[in-house]
Motif scaffolding. Structure first.
Motif, PDB file in Angstrom:
ATOM      1  N   LYS A 224       0.817  -1.207   0.000  1.00  0.00           N
ATOM      2  CA  LYS A 224       0.000   0.000   0.000  1.00  0.00           C
ATOM      3  C   LYS A 224       0.857   1.266   0.000  1.00  0.00           C
ATOM      4  O   LYS A 224       0.537   2.249  -0.663  1.00  0.00           O
ATOM      5  N   THR A 225       1.954   1.221   0.765  1.00  0.00           N
ATOM      6  CA  THR A 225       2.784   2.414   0.930  1.00  0.00           C
ATOM      7  C   THR A 225       3.523   2.786  -0.340  1.00  0.00           C
ATOM      8  O   THR A 225       3.558   3.956  -0.738  1.00  0.00           O
ATOM      9  N   LEU A 226       4.140   1.787  -1.003  1.00  0.00           N
ATOM     10  CA  LEU A 226       4.997   2.075  -2.151  1.00  0.00           C
ATOM     11  C   LEU A 226       4.261   2.748  -3.311  1.00  0.00           C
ATOM     12  O   LEU A 226       4.723   3.785  -3.812  1.00  0.00           O
ATOM     13  N   PRO A 227       3.132   2.213  -3.789  1.00  0.00           N
ATOM     14  CA  PRO A 227       2.439   2.892  -4.906  1.00  0.00           C
ATOM     15  C   PRO A 227       2.028   4.321  -4.558  1.00  0.00           C
ATOM     16  O   PRO A 227       2.198   5.233  -5.368  1.00  0.00           O
ATOM     17  N   LYS A 228       1.488   4.502  -3.337  1.00  0.00           N
ATOM     18  CA  LYS A 228       1.075   5.845  -2.929  1.00  0.00           C
ATOM     19  C   LYS A 228       2.277   6.775  -2.840  1.00  0.00           C
ATOM     20  O   LYS A 228       2.215   7.945  -3.238  1.00  0.00           O
ATOM     21  N   ALA A 229       3.389   6.243  -2.296  1.00  0.00           N
ATOM     22  CA  ALA A 229       4.591   7.072  -2.158  1.00  0.00           C
ATOM     23  C   ALA A 229       5.143   7.463  -3.520  1.00  0.00           C
ATOM     24  O   ALA A 229       5.550   8.611  -3.728  1.00  0.00           O
ATOM     25  N   LEU A 230       5.181   6.523  -4.457  1.00  0.00           N
ATOM     26  CA  LEU A 230       5.685   6.815  -5.802  1.00  0.00           C
ATOM     27  C   LEU A 230       4.851   7.894  -6.478  1.00  0.00           C
ATOM     28  O   LEU A 230       5.392   8.828  -7.081  1.00  0.00           O
ATOM     29  N   ILE A 231       3.539   7.776  -6.382  1.00  0.00           N
ATOM     30  CA  ILE A 231       2.651   8.771  -6.992  1.00  0.00           C
ATOM     31  C   ILE A 231       2.880  10.138  -6.349  1.00  0.00           C
ATOM     32  O   ILE A 231       3.039  11.152  -7.039  1.00  0.00           O
ATOM     33  N   ALA A 232       2.933  10.167  -5.010  1.00  0.00           N
ATOM     34  CA  ALA A 232       3.119  11.433  -4.302  1.00  0.00           C
ATOM     35  C   ALA A 232       4.491  12.050  -4.606  1.00  0.00           C
ATOM     36  O   ALA A 232       4.608  13.260  -4.842  1.00  0.00           O
ATOM     37  N   VAL A 233       5.530  11.219  -4.623  1.00  0.00           N
ATOM     38  CA  VAL A 233       6.897  11.711  -4.860  1.00  0.00           C
ATOM     39  C   VAL A 233       7.026  12.282  -6.264  1.00  0.00           C
ATOM     40  O   VAL A 233       7.560  13.386  -6.456  1.00  0.00           O
ATOM     41  N   LEU A 234       6.545  11.540  -7.256  1.00  0.00           N
ATOM     42  CA  LEU A 234       6.711  11.974  -8.640  1.00  0.00           C
ATOM     43  C   LEU A 234       5.861  13.203  -8.961  1.00  0.00           C
ATOM     44  O   LEU A 234       6.315  14.113  -9.665  1.00  0.00           O
ATOM     45  N   LEU A 235       4.647  13.254  -8.461  1.00  0.00           N
ATOM     46  CA  LEU A 235       3.803  14.418  -8.704  1.00  0.00           C
ATOM     47  C   LEU A 235       4.346  15.652  -7.979  1.00  0.00           C
ATOM     48  O   LEU A 235       4.321  16.768  -8.522  1.00  0.00           O
ATOM     49  N   THR A 236       4.852  15.456  -6.762  1.00  0.00           N
ATOM     50  CA  THR A 236       5.452  16.575  -6.020  1.00  0.00           C
ATOM     51  C   THR A 236       6.698  17.091  -6.731  1.00  0.00           C
ATOM     52  O   THR A 236       6.895  18.309  -6.864  1.00  0.00           O
ATOM     53  N   SER A 237       7.532  16.163  -7.191  1.00  0.00           N
ATOM     54  CA  SER A 237       8.754  16.556  -7.907  1.00  0.00           C
ATOM     55  C   SER A 237       8.412  17.298  -9.190  1.00  0.00           C
ATOM     56  O   SER A 237       9.033  18.319  -9.517  1.00  0.00           O
ATOM     57  N   ALA A 238       7.418  16.780  -9.924  1.00  0.00           N
ATOM     58  CA  ALA A 238       7.002  17.435 -11.172  1.00  0.00           C
ATOM     59  C   ALA A 238       6.483  18.838 -10.895  1.00  0.00           C
ATOM     60  O   ALA A 238       6.789  19.791 -11.632  1.00  0.00           O
ATOM     61  N   LEU A 239       5.700  18.978  -9.818  1.00  0.00           N
ATOM     62  CA  LEU A 239       5.160  20.294  -9.458  1.00  0.00           C
ATOM     63  C   LEU A 239       6.284  21.258  -9.071  1.00  0.00           C
ATOM     64  O   LEU A 239       6.293  22.419  -9.504  1.00  0.00           O
ATOM     65  N   LEU A 240       7.239  20.768  -8.281  1.00  0.00           N
ATOM     66  CA  LEU A 240       8.357  21.615  -7.881  1.00  0.00           C
ATOM     67  C   LEU A 240       9.185  22.025  -9.092  1.00  0.00           C
ATOM     68  O   LEU A 240       9.567  23.204  -9.227  1.00  0.00           O
ATOM     69  N   TYR A 241       9.472  21.083  -9.996  1.00  0.00           N
ATOM     70  CA  TYR A 241      10.218  21.410 -11.208  1.00  0.00           C
ATOM     71  C   TYR A 241       9.496  22.474 -12.025  1.00  0.00           C
ATOM     72  O   TYR A 241      10.115  23.395 -12.564  1.00  0.00           O
ATOM     73  N   MET A 242       8.165  22.327 -12.136  1.00  0.00           N
ATOM     74  CA  MET A 242       7.386  23.261 -12.938  1.00  0.00           C
ATOM     75  C   MET A 242       7.390  24.659 -12.306  1.00  0.00           C
ATOM     76  O   MET A 242       7.515  25.671 -13.010  1.00  0.00           O
ATOM     77  N   ILE A 243       7.290  24.720 -10.979  1.00  0.00           N
ATOM     78  CA  ILE A 243       7.303  26.017 -10.290  1.00  0.00           C
ATOM     79  C   ILE A 243       8.672  26.690 -10.444  1.00  0.00           C
ATOM     80  O   ILE A 243       8.766  27.896 -10.702  1.00  0.00           O
ATOM     81  N   VAL A 244       9.743  25.901 -10.293  1.00  0.00           N
ATOM     82  CA  VAL A 244      11.095  26.444 -10.449  1.00  0.00           C
ATOM     83  C   VAL A 244      11.298  26.957 -11.879  1.00  0.00           C
ATOM     84  O   VAL A 244      11.840  28.048 -12.089  1.00  0.00           O
ATOM     85  N   GLN A 245      10.838  26.186 -12.866  1.00  0.00           N
ATOM     86  CA  GLN A 245      10.971  26.601 -14.268  1.00  0.00           C
ATOM     87  C   GLN A 245      10.158  27.860 -14.528  1.00  0.00           C
ATOM     88  O   GLN A 245      10.621  28.790 -15.214  1.00  0.00           O
ATOM     89  N   PHE A 246       8.939  27.908 -13.973  1.00  0.00           N
ATOM     90  CA  PHE A 246       8.068  29.077 -14.128  1.00  0.00           C
ATOM     91  C   PHE A 246       8.733  30.326 -13.529  1.00  0.00           C
ATOM     92  O   PHE A 246       8.757  31.398 -14.159  1.00  0.00           O
ATOM     93  N   ALA A 247       9.286  30.182 -12.325  1.00  0.00           N
ATOM     94  CA  ALA A 247       9.938  31.318 -11.672  1.00  0.00           C
ATOM     95  C   ALA A 247      11.183  31.762 -12.442  1.00  0.00           C
ATOM     96  O   ALA A 247      11.430  32.963 -12.594  1.00  0.00           O
ATOM     97  N   ALA A 248      11.959  30.784 -12.939  1.00  0.00           N
ATOM     98  CA  ALA A 248      13.181  31.117 -13.679  1.00  0.00           C
ATOM     99  C   ALA A 248      12.850  31.882 -14.962  1.00  0.00           C
ATOM    100  O   ALA A 248      13.512  32.875 -15.300  1.00  0.00           O
TER     101      ALA A 248
END
Length: 445
Positions: A224-248
């Motif tokens: 249960k933990t691994l699939p949820k963690a993977l989804i949360a980690v990848l979506l969070t990373s994608a969001l952070l990358y997008m915000i950093v790119q937007f700000a840059a």
């Protein structure tokens, strides 16, 4: 008295480890390179790549819940396709660590070019890069007791710079700077080719996800933990990358395309020289911390595959009196030195994606082959049946369009040489009556 129980990781611990593992030097250097290819359209690549990687990661999660142990791609491949396939992926797993070490060293020297322009000269670049490699090699000879301290400092420096940049930078975003929709004003090449190359660059920024499924055995309720963690980690990373790119983009505008250290350069626009220096120092600390960590873990991977798992040639497991895997260390650093001769950060980043690609393909195919194997537990069931593995396979094949011909040829040569090494080692094991199979603890079928 110890209970003998291994402390298991909670969802929050897994999530934080995942985000920290994915976010590396790419976040500091790639925004300008991606923008130069695609302009404002680069913002779209972040979520696209995140979803694409998620499809692949779910295949890893599926196999991690079926196959116990911490082997990752090589163990899944071995279980599904046998010793030779597992051996090849074991070699590429080791090679991935070597290339990552070379990439981080190259990222460090590339960043220093902003302070020392003389590093643009290839000879000077090599002197510094190989000097850093020599220092890392020497540090390995004294053991890894200080690595937790190094990892913590590296993480604090990395996340501190990014959080400060996002929080402060968003206040200085100018809408007028979003005027380069497809990158046509900074790059006149055909859009399709630029998109493929840009996708490969962004994909590189996500390749650190694969260690999470390997740590499944240390998680609470991994199914249960691994699939949820993977989804949360990848979506969070994608969001952070997008915000950093937007700000840059919003802060630097079209100047971003030519910035060598884009985050530090964007800092300069709203915080002056102090902001630039602060970002650059934090960035350099983070990159060097990752390089040092990888320099310790990579020889251990080869040594473990040779001595504990009995997969790679036995010579790689040889240790000195300090317990340092000396043969694996010297070979890893020698190959890393050869990789650094390219002097090209983007080439090395592409090589990481290619080496990951070689591991993804058999892992995805293994998830299809072992989907309903009678000797394996059902584990984490992929929603949609074969849909996710098929999508993951197609996304992985698409990556081929981002690889240069030289990189593909180099990969084929490595595969062939690894095959010869396997043949020689296998004959040697047979002649000496040694085990030709992996350790009993790794066997599943």
């Amino acid at each position: 008295m110890s209970s003998g129980k291994i402390k298991q990781l909670s969802f929050l611990s897994v999530f934080l480890l995942g985000v920290d593992g994915i976010i590396g030097s790419g976040i500091f250097l790639m925004p300008s390179r991606i923008y130069a290819k695609l302009g404002d359209l680069s913002l779209l690549l972040m979520p696209l790549a995140g979803v694409a990687v998620l499809m692949i990661a779910l295949c890893f999660a599926n196999l991690a819940s079926k196959i116990p142990g911490d082997g990752g791609a090589w163990l899944y491949t071995y279980t599904a396709f046998g010793r030779f396939a597992g051996f090849e992926i074991g070699i590429f797993t080791w090679l991935l660590g070597i290339i990552t070490m070379a990439t981080e060293i190259s990222a460090f020297v590339t960043s220093l070019r902003s302070v020392f322009p003389s590093l643009d000269v290839h000879r000077n670049y090599l002197i510094v890069a190989l000097g850093i490699l020599a220092i890392l090699t020497c540090l390995n000879l004294f053991g890894s007791k200080f690595m937790d301290w190094v990892d913590n400092i590296s993480t604090v420096a990395k996340m501190g710079v990014l959080i400060l940049f996002v929080v402060a930078g968003l206040f200085f975003v100018r809408h007028a700077n979003f005027a380069n929709l497809t990158g046509a004003t900074t790059n006149s090449s055909p859009l399709f080719g630029r998109f493929n190359e840009g996708f490969g660059m962004v994909f590189y920024m996500f390749t650190g996800f694969s260690f999470l499924p390997i740590a499944a055995s240390k998680m609470k309720n991994p199914e249960k933990t691994l699939p949820k963690a993977l989804i949360a980690v990848l979506l969070t990373s994608a969001l952070l990358y997008m915000i950093v790119q937007f700000a840059a983009i919003g802060v630097s505008g079209s100047h971003l395309a030519t910035d060598n250290v884009p985050i530090a350069a964007s800092f300069y626009h709203f915080a002056g020289q102090f902001g630039y220096d602060l970002a650059l120092v934090g960035m350099l600390i983070s990159i060097m911390g990752v390089a040092l960590s990888i320099s310790f873990s990579t020889p251990l991977i080869a040594s473990s595959l040779a001595s504990e798992h009995q997969l790679l040639p036995r010579v790689l497991g040889h240790q000195n009196k300090r317990g340092v895997p000396i043969v694996s260390l010297l070979l890893s650093c020698a190959i890393c030195g050869l990789m650094l001769l390219s002097g090209n950060y983007l080439f090395l980043a592409s090589a990481i994606v290619f080496t990951s690609f070689v591991q993804y393909i058999p892992t995805i195919l293994a998830s299809i082959k072992l989907r309903k194997h009678e000797k394996l537990p059902q584990g984490f069931k992929l929603p949609g049946g074969l849909l996710i593995p098929i999508l993951a396979f197609l996304v992985t094949l698409y990556l081929i369009l981002s690889f240069s011909v030289e990189l593909i040829v180099a990969g084929i040569i490595v595969f062939a040489l690894s095959g010869l090494w396997y043949w020689y080692d296998d004959r040697d094991r047979q002649a000496k009556g040694l085990r030709r199979d992996i350790a009993e603890g790794d066997k599943v079928l």
